[in-house]
Design an enzyme around this catalytic site. Structure first.
Site, PDB file in Angstrom:
ATOM      1  N   LYS A 179      39.936 -10.110   5.568  1.00  0.00           N
ATOM      2  CA  LYS A 179      40.073 -11.681   5.874  1.00  0.00           C
ATOM      3  C   LYS A 179      40.471 -11.695   6.555  1.00  0.00           C
ATOM      4  CE  LYS A 179      40.989 -11.215   1.540  1.00  0.00           C
ATOM      5  NZ  LYS A 179      40.489  -9.366   1.413  1.00  0.00           N
ATOM      6  N   ARG A 215      42.620 -15.804  -5.962  1.00  0.00           N
ATOM      7  CA  ARG A 215      41.917 -14.523  -6.293  1.00  0.00           C
ATOM      8  C   ARG A 215      41.193 -14.513  -7.635  1.00  0.00           C
ATOM      9  NH1 ARG A 215      44.816 -11.671  -1.927  1.00  0.00           N
ATOM     10  NH2 ARG A 215      43.689  -9.248  -1.984  1.00  0.00           N
ATOM     11  N   ARG A 223      44.978   1.050   7.996  1.00  0.00           N
ATOM     12  CA  ARG A 223      45.065  -0.152   8.831  1.00  0.00           C
ATOM     13  C   ARG A 223      46.687  -0.171   8.712  1.00  0.00           C
ATOM     14  NH1 ARG A 223      44.308  -5.332   5.255  1.00  0.00           N
ATOM     15  NH2 ARG A 223      44.979  -3.633   3.365  1.00  0.00           N
ATOM     16  N   ARG A 237      50.937   0.226   5.138  1.00  0.00           N
ATOM     17  CA  ARG A 237      51.723  -0.333   3.549  1.00  0.00           C
ATOM     18  C   ARG A 237      51.487   0.314   2.385  1.00  0.00           C
ATOM     19  NH1 ARG A 237      48.068  -6.093   2.885  1.00  0.00           N
ATOM     20  NH2 ARG A 237      47.474  -5.602   0.640  1.00  0.00           N
ATOM     21  N   ARG A 293      42.788  -1.853  -6.427  1.00  0.00           N
ATOM     22  CA  ARG A 293      42.317  -2.441  -6.070  1.00  0.00           C
ATOM     23  C   ARG A 293      40.869  -2.921  -6.090  1.00  0.00           C
ATOM     24  NH1 ARG A 293      45.918  -2.116  -1.030  1.00  0.00           N
ATOM     25  NH2 ARG A 293      44.858  -4.287  -0.513  1.00  0.00           N
TER      26      ARG A 293
HETATM   27  P1  ADP Z   1      44.030  -7.312   0.903  1.00  0.00           P
HETATM   28  O1  ADP Z   1      44.326  -7.652   2.952  1.00  0.00           O
HETATM   29  O2  ADP Z   1      44.314  -5.651   1.032  1.00  0.00           O
HETATM   30  O3  ADP Z   1      43.049  -7.363   0.585  1.00  0.00           O
HETATM   31  P2  ADP Z   1      46.685  -8.997   0.608  1.00  0.00           P
HETATM   32  O4  ADP Z   1      47.773  -9.215   1.649  1.00  0.00           O
HETATM   33  O5  ADP Z   1      44.930 -10.240  -0.355  1.00  0.00           O
HETATM   34  O6  ADP Z   1      45.388  -7.363   0.446  1.00  0.00           O
HETATM   35  O7  ADP Z   1      46.875  -9.063  -1.005  1.00  0.00           O
HETATM   36  C1  ADP Z   1      48.008  -7.567  -1.441  1.00  0.00           C
HETATM   37  C2  ADP Z   1      48.788  -7.329  -2.729  1.00  0.00           C
HETATM   38  O8  ADP Z   1      49.483  -8.525  -3.196  1.00  0.00           O
HETATM   39  C3  ADP Z   1      47.220  -7.457  -4.479  1.00  0.00           C
HETATM   40  O9  ADP Z   1      46.724  -6.072  -3.985  1.00  0.00           O
HETATM   41  C4  ADP Z   1      47.980  -8.350  -4.723  1.00  0.00           C
HETATM   42  O10 ADP Z   1      48.704  -7.389  -6.151  1.00  0.00           O
HETATM   43  C5  ADP Z   1      49.180  -9.368  -4.470  1.00  0.00           C
HETATM   44  N1  ADP Z   1      48.350 -10.844  -4.035  1.00  0.00           N
HETATM   45  C6  ADP Z   1      47.586 -11.570  -3.034  1.00  0.00           C
HETATM   46  N2  ADP Z   1      47.397 -12.578  -2.985  1.00  0.00           N
HETATM   47  C7  ADP Z   1      47.485 -12.626  -4.609  1.00  0.00           C
HETATM   48  C8  ADP Z   1      46.529 -14.001  -5.758  1.00  0.00           C
HETATM   49  N3  ADP Z   1      46.374 -14.911  -4.712  1.00  0.00           N
HETATM   50  N4  ADP Z   1      46.814 -13.589  -6.938  1.00  0.00           N
HETATM   51  C9  ADP Z   1      47.177 -12.762  -6.946  1.00  0.00           C
HETATM   52  N5  ADP Z   1      48.524 -11.586  -6.452  1.00  0.00           N
HETATM   53  C10 ADP Z   1      47.896 -11.251  -5.422  1.00  0.00           C
HETATM   54  P1  ADP Z   2      41.570  -7.659   4.546  1.00  0.00           P
HETATM   55  O1  ADP Z   2      42.520  -8.681   4.775  1.00  0.00           O
HETATM   56  O2  ADP Z   2      40.063  -8.538   3.956  1.00  0.00           O
HETATM   57  O3  ADP Z   2      41.941  -6.678   3.646  1.00  0.00           O
HETATM   58  P2  ADP Z   2      41.934  -6.939   7.256  1.00  0.00           P
HETATM   59  O4  ADP Z   2      41.634  -8.062   8.075  1.00  0.00           O
HETATM   60  O5  ADP Z   2      43.850  -6.534   7.312  1.00  0.00           O
HETATM   61  O6  ADP Z   2      41.419  -7.374   5.805  1.00  0.00           O
HETATM   62  O7  ADP Z   2      40.907  -5.324   7.783  1.00  0.00           O
HETATM   63  C1  ADP Z   2      40.984  -4.138   7.483  1.00  0.00           C
HETATM   64  C2  ADP Z   2      41.127  -2.938   8.271  1.00  0.00           C
HETATM   65  O8  ADP Z   2      39.764  -3.459   9.251  1.00  0.00           O
HETATM   66  C3  ADP Z   2      42.328  -3.077   9.666  1.00  0.00           C
HETATM   67  O9  ADP Z   2      42.931  -1.393   9.722  1.00  0.00           O
HETATM   68  C4  ADP Z   2      41.614  -4.031  10.316  1.00  0.00           C
HETATM   69  O10 ADP Z   2      41.672  -3.592  11.893  1.00  0.00           O
HETATM   70  C5  ADP Z   2      39.673  -3.396  10.398  1.00  0.00           C
HETATM   71  N1  ADP Z   2      39.177  -3.566  10.885  1.00  0.00           N
HETATM   72  C6  ADP Z   2      38.963  -5.772   9.928  1.00  0.00           C
HETATM   73  N2  ADP Z   2      37.151  -5.682  10.482  1.00  0.00           N
HETATM   74  C7  ADP Z   2      36.661  -4.694  10.970  1.00  0.00           C
HETATM   75  C8  ADP Z   2      35.652  -4.563  11.511  1.00  0.00           C
HETATM   76  N3  ADP Z   2      34.952  -5.819  11.191  1.00  0.00           N
HETATM   77  N4  ADP Z   2      35.377  -3.475  11.812  1.00  0.00           N
HETATM   78  C9  ADP Z   2      36.222  -2.380  11.951  1.00  0.00           C
HETATM   79  N5  ADP Z   2      37.124  -2.591  11.747  1.00  0.00           N
HETATM   80  C10 ADP Z   2      37.759  -3.536  11.127  1.00  0.00           C
END
Ligand code: ADP
Ligand code: ADP
Length: 216
Positions: free
Chosen positions: A15, A90, A129, A162, A173
């Site tokens: 995302k 979410r 990541r 992270r 998660r």
């Molecule tokens: P990822 O990119 O791995 O999906 P995020 O950076 O979006 O993770 O979120 C990291 C953490 O921040 C989540 O595990 C949650 O604890 C909190 N968080 C982020 N967005 C939300 C939301 N919309 N509602 C509740 N908690 C959130």
């Molecule tokens: P999210 O926001 O959904 O948690 P991220 O965009 O942070 O996901 O991506 C999670 C990890 O996977 C990062 O290290 C990113 O560089 C890698 N990544 C994202 N998209 C791809 C893909 N299509 N193929 C391989 N690695 C990816």
């Protein structure tokens, strides 16, 4: 008409990576709830302290706190033409709140790309990541490495892993996502805005699928 895009999918689906691409392409702000929480944690704000108690456990921050934070973000003028939302909503309660917020701009959620990949892939991605401390841009040590180890290509910021990307927290998660966020798939499907995207493909291919979905 403003364009609001909600990127939906489990942690590690891509995302954040794709949100940056779309935001640049369509010249819209990228609103990442996770980035805003992390910014608050870094700055030691009350919101940051509260959020961190949940984030460090891999739990969701409560809806009222999260919704208030996003409402504040939407009060800035850069959101009037639309936005790329990443990580919010979410929960169904957050999705209802977003719908109300957008009415104030005569807007609505136009498209919800739902990006998925197999669980083993998500875990592998999160384990490798690396995130920029200043701009939130993400890299992967193997799949998308920065030009220079430990340094962000975009702004030279320092890259870190992270705390909540460690294996135990990641598995939890993903469970939290299944229970609390996956109901949004049907929520947006019923509203006719869901677009299924195969996230288990190279970054550029996922971007191409998104661009095709944007044209519909
Ligand atoms: P990822 O990119 O791995 O999906 P995020 O950076 O979006 O993770 O979120 C990291 C953490 O921040 C989540 O595990 C949650 O604890 C909190 N968080 C982020 N967005 C939300 C939301 N919309 N509602 C509740 N908690 C959130
Ligand atoms: P999210 O926001 O959904 O948690 P991220 O965009 O942070 O996901 O991506 C999670 C990890 O996977 C990062 O290290 C990113 O560089 C890698 N990544 C994202 N998209 C791809 C893909 N299509 N193929 C391989 N690695 C990816």
């Amino acid at each position: 008409m403003p364009t609001y895009i909600v990127l939906l999918g489990p942690p590690g689906a891509g995302k954040g990576t794709q949100a940056k691409v779309l935001a640049e392409k369509f010249n819209l702000p990228h609103i990442s709830s996770g980035d805003i929480f992390r910014e608050n944690i870094k700055n030691g704000t009350e919101l940051g302290k509260l959020a961190n108690t949940y984030i460090s456990q891999g739990e969701l921050v409560p809806d009222d706190v999260t919704i208030a934070m996003i409402r504040e973000r939407f009060s800035r003028s850069d959101c009037v033409n639309g936005a790329i939302l990443d990580g919010f909503p979410r929960t169904p309660a957050q999705a209802d709140a977003l719908c109300e917020m957008l009415k104030e701009f005569d807007g609505r959620v136009n498209l919800v790309p739902f990006i998925t990949a197999p669980v083993e892939v998500l875990i592998e991605r999160l384990a490798g990541r690396w995130t920029c401390r200043t701009c939130g841009r993400v890299y992967h040590e193997r799949f998308n490495p920065p030009k220079q180890h430990g340094i962000c290509d975009a702004d030279g910021g320092d890259l870190y892993q992270r705390e909540d990307d460690k294996a135990e927290t990641v598995v939890h998660r993903i469970e939290v996502y299944q229970k609390q966020t996956a109901p949004l798939i049907d929520y947006y499907k019923e509203r006719g805005v869901l677009a299924e995207i195969n996230g288990f493909a190279p970054i550029e291919e996922v971007s191409a699928q998104l661009m095709a979905a944007m044209k519909h």
